[in-house]
Design an enzyme around this catalytic site. Structure first.
Site, short mmCIF file in Angstrom:
data_model
loop_
_atom_site.label_atom_id
_atom_site.label_comp_id
_atom_site.label_asym_id
_atom_site.label_seq_id
_atom_site.Cartn_x
_atom_site.Cartn_y
_atom_site.Cartn_z
N ASP A 177 0.86 -1.19 0.00
CA ASP A 177 0.00 0.00 0.00
C ASP A 177 0.89 1.23 0.00
O ASP A 177 1.98 1.22 0.59
CB ASP A 177 -0.90 0.01 1.24
CG ASP A 177 -1.98 -1.06 1.19
OD1 ASP A 177 -2.40 -1.43 0.08
OD2 ASP A 177 -2.41 -1.52 2.26
N ASP A 181 -7.02 -1.15 -4.61
CA ASP A 181 -8.06 -0.65 -3.69
C ASP A 181 -8.86 0.47 -4.35
O ASP A 181 -10.08 0.54 -4.21
CB ASP A 181 -7.43 -0.13 -2.40
CG ASP A 181 -6.63 -1.18 -1.64
OD1 ASP A 181 -6.95 -2.38 -1.77
OD2 ASP A 181 -5.70 -0.80 -0.93
#
Length: 164
Positions: free
Chosen positions: A123, A142
């Site tokens: 991330d 995401d």
């Protein structure tokens, strides 16, 4: 077997979603040190390199290994398979819904791939407008899943509005 335009469109969206996600993660892993923070737009938008062993916002990272495999690998793969089957079979879906579902599938596959290949998901995006208006650290997969969900909600409201 000939691929229909619809199936080709679905495949292209899924493949592009996975490619953009994986390329962005390769760049982040190569150029941003773990836990480094790079300011892009002041304190509002920054890049990080965080390995997430859980799901959304790290939830599930402290589960026992067997439960983590079931909840973060087996269940998502099954759900993605059912959603892909639904999108390929339901010929009544409009183009926006097809795009949305394909984005969700591509993002889901990309994150599942990371869990299988690396044991975690990279991330790197973080947005903080205020102390209350901020995101967790997230990635392109995401973003694709979230964008797909937002599009589906909008399409759903439009359909309901047109029915009345």
């Amino acid at each position: 077997m000939k691929l229909s335009k619809r199936s080709a469109y679905i495949s292209i969206v899924i493949i592009l979603t996975i490619a953009v996600d994986q390329i962005s993660k390769i760049i982040v892993r190569k150029h941003i040190n773990p836990n480094e923070v790079i300011s892009v737009i002041g304190k509002y938008f920054s890049l990080h390199n965080v390995e997430n062993t859980g799901a959304f916002l790290g939830m599930g990272s402290d589960l026992n290994p067997t439960l983590r495999i079931v909840l973060l690998l087996i269940l998502p793969i099954a759900v993605l398979g059912f959603v892909l089957r639904y999108v390929l079979k339901d010929k009544t879906l409009d183009n926006w819904s097809i795009f949305a579902f394909s984005s969700i599938i591509g993002g889901g596959i990309a994150n599942v791939f990371d869990r299988i290949a690396y044991g975690s998901v990279t991330d790197f995006f973080y947005i903080k407008l205020t102390d209350l208006l901020r995101t967790g650290i997230f990635n392109m997969a995401d973003l694709s899943v979230t964008t797909g969900m937002i599009i589906l909600v909008i399409v759903s409201f439009r359909k309901k509005k047109n029915i009345k």
